[in-house]
Every structure is written in C-alpha cells, then in structure tokens.
Design a protein around this motif. Structure first.
Motif, PDB file in Angstrom:
ATOM      1  N   HIS A  90      -6.418  24.209  10.035  1.00  0.00           N
ATOM      2  CA  HIS A  90      -5.552  25.071  10.166  1.00  0.00           C
ATOM      3  C   HIS A  90      -3.884  24.815  10.143  1.00  0.00           C
ATOM      4  CE1 HIS A  90      -8.612  27.791  11.981  1.00  0.00           C
ATOM      5  NE2 HIS A  90      -9.058  26.744  12.686  1.00  0.00           N
ATOM      6  N   PHE A  91      -3.714  23.468  10.104  1.00  0.00           N
ATOM      7  CA  PHE A  91      -2.410  23.008  10.294  1.00  0.00           C
ATOM      8  C   PHE A  91      -1.972  21.835   9.171  1.00  0.00           C
ATOM      9  CE2 PHE A  91      -3.554  24.363  14.395  1.00  0.00           C
ATOM     10  CZ  PHE A  91      -2.545  25.276  14.738  1.00  0.00           C
ATOM     11  N   SER A  92      -2.964  21.887   8.201  1.00  0.00           N
ATOM     12  CA  SER A  92      -2.535  20.826   7.209  1.00  0.00           C
ATOM     13  C   SER A  92      -1.934  21.413   6.005  1.00  0.00           C
ATOM     14  CB  SER A  92      -4.033  20.167   6.484  1.00  0.00           C
ATOM     15  OG  SER A  92      -4.636  21.428   5.935  1.00  0.00           O
ATOM     16  N   LEU A  93      -1.285  20.705   5.208  1.00  0.00           N
ATOM     17  CA  LEU A  93      -0.528  21.502   3.982  1.00  0.00           C
ATOM     18  C   LEU A  93      -1.205  21.919   3.171  1.00  0.00           C
ATOM     19  CD1 LEU A  93       1.568  19.185   4.896  1.00  0.00           C
ATOM     20  CD2 LEU A  93       2.212  18.728   2.891  1.00  0.00           C
ATOM     21  N   ASP A  94      -2.666  21.634   2.942  1.00  0.00           N
ATOM     22  CA  ASP A  94      -3.415  22.394   1.963  1.00  0.00           C
ATOM     23  C   ASP A  94      -3.826  23.520   2.747  1.00  0.00           C
ATOM     24  OD1 ASP A  94      -3.584  20.300  -0.321  1.00  0.00           O
ATOM     25  OD2 ASP A  94      -5.213  19.347   0.720  1.00  0.00           O
ATOM     26  N   ALA A  95      -3.997  23.675   4.177  1.00  0.00           N
ATOM     27  CA  ALA A  95      -4.525  24.941   4.662  1.00  0.00           C
ATOM     28  C   ALA A  95      -3.269  26.073   4.554  1.00  0.00           C
ATOM     29  CB  ALA A  95      -4.790  24.579   6.034  1.00  0.00           C
ATOM     30  N   ALA A  96      -2.078  25.590   4.478  1.00  0.00           N
ATOM     31  CA  ALA A  96      -0.938  26.468   4.126  1.00  0.00           C
ATOM     32  C   ALA A  96      -0.599  26.835   2.983  1.00  0.00           C
ATOM     33  CB  ALA A  96       0.130  25.682   4.967  1.00  0.00           C
ATOM     34  N   ARG A  97      -1.055  26.147   2.010  1.00  0.00           N
ATOM     35  CA  ARG A  97      -0.441  26.388   0.653  1.00  0.00           C
ATOM     36  C   ARG A  97      -0.615  27.765  -0.260  1.00  0.00           C
ATOM     37  NH1 ARG A  97       0.689  21.822  -1.797  1.00  0.00           N
ATOM     38  NH2 ARG A  97      -0.376  20.623  -0.638  1.00  0.00           N
ATOM     39  N   ASP A  98      -1.853  28.313   0.200  1.00  0.00           N
ATOM     40  CA  ASP A  98      -1.815  29.821  -0.104  1.00  0.00           C
ATOM     41  C   ASP A  98      -0.807  30.775   0.371  1.00  0.00           C
ATOM     42  OD1 ASP A  98      -3.889  29.254  -1.825  1.00  0.00           O
ATOM     43  OD2 ASP A  98      -5.387  29.948  -0.527  1.00  0.00           O
ATOM     44  N   THR A  99      -0.415  30.608   1.938  1.00  0.00           N
ATOM     45  CA  THR A  99       0.517  31.280   2.220  1.00  0.00           C
ATOM     46  C   THR A  99       1.973  30.797   1.964  1.00  0.00           C
ATOM     47  OG1 THR A  99      -0.900  31.571   4.281  1.00  0.00           O
ATOM     48  CG2 THR A  99       1.695  31.970   4.756  1.00  0.00           C
ATOM     49  N   VAL A 100       2.287  29.758   1.594  1.00  0.00           N
ATOM     50  CA  VAL A 100       3.687  29.378   0.761  1.00  0.00           C
ATOM     51  C   VAL A 100       3.662  29.776  -0.350  1.00  0.00           C
ATOM     52  CG1 VAL A 100       4.807  27.230   0.134  1.00  0.00           C
ATOM     53  CG2 VAL A 100       3.666  27.090   2.393  1.00  0.00           C
ATOM     54  N   ARG A 101       2.684  29.926  -1.307  1.00  0.00           N
ATOM     55  CA  ARG A 101       2.698  30.551  -2.717  1.00  0.00           C
ATOM     56  C   ARG A 101       2.950  32.108  -2.542  1.00  0.00           C
ATOM     57  NH1 ARG A 101      -2.549  27.178  -4.882  1.00  0.00           N
ATOM     58  NH2 ARG A 101      -1.397  25.236  -5.364  1.00  0.00           N
ATOM     59  N   ARG A 102       2.570  32.627  -1.543  1.00  0.00           N
ATOM     60  CA  ARG A 102       2.556  33.948  -1.401  1.00  0.00           C
ATOM     61  C   ARG A 102       3.943  34.520  -0.913  1.00  0.00           C
ATOM     62  NH1 ARG A 102      -1.706  34.709   1.437  1.00  0.00           N
ATOM     63  NH2 ARG A 102      -0.575  34.673   3.254  1.00  0.00           N
TER      64      ARG A 102
END
Length: 698
Positions: A682-694
């Motif tokens: 839930h809190f890793s950089l990989d977990a957030a990557r799709d959200t950041v791209r969006r």
C-alpha cells in the motif's frame, strides 16, 4: 519593478493566511513557540554562497604523487600537447583532493616539446604514455582508452582544475540514475562564472553552451539534467559502451565535434546523456587550441560542424531551430513539465510529509517528467536543496526567484501540471497559477485534511474557539478543492469523507511513500521503546505527553528496565520536562535515526487526534519494527489489530499491549513481517505508480 494587481492579491492572501495560522498557533502552541515560528517566517533571506573554487598554488615543479588504485573503477585519461604548466596544475588538483573511488590517471602525451616529457615521469602513481607522433586530440583520447583498465573512462582536459568531489559525483550518477550512458561535469571559468551546464544542439548542427557567463548556482543550471551533449573537457562513460560505440569517431580528427558526436551515439544506443552540476570543473577554455576558428586546430570546429550535420541529419530534425534562444523550459522539451509548490523545501529526515513529497518527485523524474520545485518561503535549505537537484529536480530559491508573481509570469507557460501543497499555500498561489499558467492542470495536495485534524483536536480539548477555527479551515479547504482540477489525500478514509462533502470533485489517494529498509537487529538483540515525530505538529506533542504522563508509569512499574526514547525536532518545554521521570530520554532532532529503527524493540504511535496517514507508523513498519498505536494513528492504513499492529485507545490497554509485545517473540515476528508486507502493498513507490501516472501524465 512596479507592483501588479497579482502581486497585491498574492500579498493580501499571504497576510491573511499568516494571521489565521498565527492565531491558530497561539491557541494550540502558546506564545513562545508561535513567536519562534514568526521569527522563522520573516527571517531575512540569505543569498546562497557558492563553494569557493579551489585553485592550486603556482609553484615550481617538484615530484609528488597522484592517486593510483590497484583495481580502479575509473580511468582518468588526460590528453596533452605541450602546456606542461596546465597539466601540472590539473594533476596537483587531483593529488590534493583524491576521490573516494579507486582510480588510475593516464596522461597521453601527443608529442609535446616542452617540459612535459621531463616532469610527468617524476609524478608517482601516474601512468605516462608518450605517443610516437602527434596525431591530435581524438587519437590521444582513443589511445588512452585502449590503455585504461577501469570500468569507467573519464576524459579530462589538461587545461582543467577539477574541484573536490568532482569524480565521485560523476560516478554516483551512474549508480543512482536509470539508463545513464554519459555524464558531464559543470564547467566554470576561473572567475566563478559558468562556462557550460550541458550543451544544446540546433537543427543545423551548431551548438550552444547552455548557461554561459551566468551564475553556476542559478537553479536553471544547478540540477542534474539531460543534455544534447556535454563538453569533452570532463565527461565519464562506461568503458564497455565507449568501445561498443567505436570510441571517438576519427572522421572528426584531429579534434572538435567528437564529444557532440559521442553524445548523439549514446542516445542512439538508447541511453541518456546528462550534465551533473554536483561535479564542478574549472576549465581554462582555449589554452591549447586558442579561440580563433579561422586558423590553427580551432578551424576544424567549423569544418566538423558540416561533418556532424551530415552524419546525424535524421536526428537533427528533432532539434530546436537554429537561432532560437534556449530557455529553462525549452531545453527539457519534449518532456512533460510539472511544477510543485510547497511551504518550504522538503526535509525528508525531519517529517513524513517531506519524505512523501521527495519520493513523489523522484517517481516523476524516473517516469521521464521534468520536475520543478518552488518553496513558498523561497529559502535554500543546505543539503536538502542539493539533494533534490541530485535527483534531477530543478529546485528554485532566492535570490534567483524573488516575487512569486514575477517568477510565475516568466515560467508559468512551460508547465503541464502544477501541484500546490497545503491549503494555505494553495490559497496564495492558485490565483497566480490560473493567471500565468492557464494551460496547466492544477492539483491540490492536502498533505492531510487540516480541518479534520483541527476538528478532532478541538473535540479532545473541548475548546469552542478551536472548533470555530477548524470549521473556517474546512470551508477554505473545500473551496480550494472546488477550484482545483484534482485533489490529493493520503488515505481512503479521507477520500470517503470528501465523497460525501464534495461528490462532484475528483479526489485521488496518494499515500505516504516509503522504500523497504533492512530489518535491523533480531528480537533478542533489541530493547526499549521509540517515538519519532516533529513537535511543530500539535498531535505529536499531545501524544508524547499522554504517553509519558499516563502510560509509561504503568509500564515502568512492571518493567523498570524499559526506556522510552523520544525523537523529534523542537520538543517544547513540557515534553523535555518528561525526562525527570526515570527511563524517559528526549533526544530532540536526530540526524540519523537508523540505530533506533534497527535497535528499538517497539515503535509507539499514541496519537489521540490527527488526520491523514501517520509517517511514523509507515517508517517503523518499513524497517520491520512492530508498532503499538491508537485507532486514530492507524486510520486509513489497511492495518488490523493483532495481524499487522497492536491497537489500544486508553492508557491501561496501551500499556498492556506494549508489555505483551515486548516479551512475545513470536507475536513480534508476526507483526514485523506483516507490517513490511503492508508497506509493500500500500505505501511503496511501486504501489503508487499507477496513481501518479494517472494524476500527472494523462
């Protein structure tokens, strides 16, 4: 410069915001801490002072030694033709400030007729190679590359004076950045002016020294940045890549355009060419070949431009039009450009919001986005500003940025997205952004919902005045969300709350961002309890006072051997006073908390009010350190009591949870493992990557 209405409106909004925050601070922190915040806010901006240039003393030759490693990572290749005094100064600089990395130094003598042949053999550790005949710069460099044994080739002109740390900064770029094929240093004149921070190539093959004669500390030139080429006066390239590309192309012999050609070849190979300003080299331009392009070796610069243009005609179609003036925005096109504005430069070793923001910027850079950061207070923060620049963030500050409106008027048109962090920063800057960057998508990053934290604090204290202030904060935050194109929150719980208050508003969850760390010592070698949190944040003050006064005495009564370590910037007097109790140690700010993450047995999060996701909980779990927390402290973090964390909301239950976990190795191991899994999910950089791209790249 005259004041515009935009300036006046910005200053009025800033003044209102300062008054509101000052009154709120008086109610929650008291007069002393509030006055300290006021003094910090209005402290005079001190212009940054560049590190003074190192220039070796001009002394007669005497034998000395240069660094010489047995298994060098880098081979420094210095081609020379006469100019023995320049070569001597360059070697003395390398000897006076040896790099941390293992290296060898190879001087390739291209047929010198001065003192070079007499002096060089007397320099201990130097590999001196004398060519049988003069063949020119390219031939000398290629000969040096053939002799080199290092993994990385570093080409260095003899008319340079490398500054302390230059080589380690070049090599670190390969270690910390993805897809790097060639790295160049920032070149400066002996008087401190900038000579080049990476070069620009135009569509006709002509080139431009980006930043020439400006300040090397100017934010436009002071961050790691992709470049069309870097001057061969100081560049590094992996040896295997250099040989795979065929070395310097001999069609440019004896010299000029070979470095530009190499950079284009590196990019055609699928790798990046970057300028690393953390590596600074003084360059005595034109010492060997002069500056007159109408005669001598320098005349080959004109001829070779045509050779280069013919070879790379297809690639040059993508280059900027000849005659256009390179700017901070144009030199990074066609990359997407994102501006991020926060109250101050993030300090990731001080608070979780800073760590989240820095990791977000790192993610964006890794995704190929050019990130620009502007602190609302316009202050440079020693160490932290430089850290952003090493990541490739164009970080601004005074005196290069003065009035926000003037800066946005100049730079606003370049941005695709502008992110404004915290409601009081957004209130000041959003009108300026809409005026000077109307094309940009505006993202409002709440960091956490300030009004929710204030409301909970008011409920805990029973203060009607605090409640009214919290309601006013709520109205301001919601108004900003309506004006922005998208809003960021840190937890699903906050998004759910906003879905009822503002159902038509786009709200995305961007949680705290962490990298998994080493797990530290095993259970049996750990001891004590630790709390980490800055004390400018009122919930942290309340949490530590509650734990120290009501919970820790219960623990001490049964286990007097357990100590409580309290870590965080600016602990107030009542927190420091807890140390009169046996077993409580208030450390204040600790620059490196690794030993507490790796050595303390349990982390504590006894927060009774607050909002958002608690970085202190994430940080400990990323280190495999189990946590005892309140329900408030784990809100929106996907944690379950007994599986990932122990949860207790009253003093007796909290003490019991600590004592149970402190002696239960099996439970400790379970929580440690599951906590790290929670961070990864839930809190890793990989977990957030799709959200950041969006959010930033759609």
């Amino acid at each position: 410069m005259s004041m515009s209405w935009a300036d006046v409106r910005f200053m009025l909004e800033r003044a209102r915001g300062l008054v509101r925050r000052g009154l709120a601070s008086l109610r929650t922190r008291g007069l002393g801490p509030t006055w300290a915040r006021v003094r910090r806010q209005f402290a005079r901006h001190v212009p940054p002072i560049s590190t003074p240039l190192y220039l070796p003393a001009d002394l007669p030759f005497a034998p000395f030694a240069v660094p010489a490693g047995q298994a060098p990572r880098a081979s420094i290749i210095i081609p020379v033709y006469n100019q023995a005094a320049c070569t001597l100064a360059c070697l003395r600089a390398l000897a006076d400030h040896p790099p941390a990395a293992s290296c060898e130094i190879i001087v390739v003598d291209d047929g010198s007729t001065d003192d070079t042949g007499e002096w060089m053999p007397q320099v201990a550790g130097l590999r001196y190679h004398r060519r049988s005949a003069n063949g020119g710069f390219i031939a000398a460099c290629n000969d040096g590359a053939a002799l080199a044994t290092g993994d990385c080739l570093v080409f260095l002109n003899n008319d340079t004076i490398p500054q302390p740390g230059w080589l380690d900064a070049l090599l670190a770029t390969f270690d910390t950045q993805a897809g790097i094929g060639l790295v160049g240093a920032q070149l400066v004149y002996p008087d401190g002016r900038l000579q080049e921070a990476g070069g620009v190539v135009f569509d006709d093959g002509s080139a431009w020294n980006y930043g020439r004669f400006d300040s090397p500390d100017d934010p436009r030139y002071a961050s790691l940045r992709d470049a069309d080429y870097c001057s061969g006066a100081a560049i590094a390239i992996p040896a295997r890549l250099f040989h795979a590309l065929g070395g310097f192309d001999t069609r440019y012999s004896p010299a000029y355009y070979e470095d530009t050609d190499l950079a284009f070849a590196v990019r055609a190979y699928g790798l990046r060419v970057v300028c690393q300003p953390a590596s600074r080299v003084v360059h005595l331009e034109g010492v060997t070949s002069g500056t007159d392009t109408g005669s001598g070796t320098k005349a080959y610069q004109v001829r070779n431009r045509g050779v280069f243009a013919a070879k790379w005609k297809d690639a040059l179609v993508q280059q900027p039009r000849a005659g256009s003036l390179p700017s901070a925005g144009s030199v990074v096109r066609p990359r997407r450009q994102v501006l991020i504005i926060d109250a101050e430069t993030p300090r990731p070793h001080h608070d979780s919001a800073s760590l989240r923001l820095v990791n977000l910027m790192r993610m964006l850079v890794d995704e190929g986005v050019h990130v620009v950061f502007l602190p609302a207070d316009l202050r440079q923060v020693e160490g932290d500003t430089a850290r952003l620049r090493r990541h490739g963030v164009e970080a601004w500050h005074a005196p290069f940025a003065t009035r926000p409106s003037a800066w946005l008027r100049e730079h606003g048109p370049r941005f695709d997205v502008v992110m404004l962090s915290r409601h009081y920063v957004a209130a000041e800057f959003l009108p300026l952004v809409r005026r000077f960057a109307p094309q940009a998508r505006v993202v409002f990053d709440t960091v956490d919902l300030h009004f929710l934290r204030e409301l909970r604090g008011a409920e805990l204290s029973g203060d009607a005045g605090l409640r009214r202030a919290a309601e006013r904060t709520r109205d301001r935050e919601l108004a900003l969300m309506r004006q922005a194109d998208a809003t960021l929150v840190v937890s699903p719980a906050e998004r759910e709350l906003l879905s009822t208050l503002l159902p038509a508003t786009e709200v995305e969850v961007l949680p705290n961002l962490h990298e998994l760390a080493d797990t530290g010592l095993p259970f049996g070698q750990r001891k004590d309890l630790v709390f980490v949190g800055g004390f400018r944040h009122p919930p942290n003050v309340d949490a530590v006072l509650w734990f120290g006064r009501e919970i820790f005495p219960r623990i001490q009564a049964r286990r007097p051997d357990i100590r409580f370590h309290c870590i965080g910037m600016a602990p107030p007097a009542d927190v420091r006073a807890l140390q009169v109790q046996p077993g409580i140690l208030v450390h204040g700010h600790v620059a490196d908390i690794g030993c507490y993450m790796d050595g303390a047995r349990i982390a504590l999060a006894p927060l009774r009010f607050g909002a958002g996701v608690k970085g202190k909980v994430n940080l400990s779990m990323a280190h495999g350190q189990p946590v005892v927390a309140t329900s408030c402290a784990i809100e929106g973090m996907h944690l379950t009591h007994g599986h990932d964390v122990l949860v207790a909301d009253d003093a007796d239950a909290f003490a019991e949870a600590v004592l149970r976990l402190y002696d239960d190795a099996e439970l400790w191991g379970t929580l440690s493992e599951h906590g790290r899994d929670n961070i990864a999910r839930h809190f890793s950089l990989d977990a957030a990557r799709d959200t950041v791209r969006r959010i930033f790249q759609r």
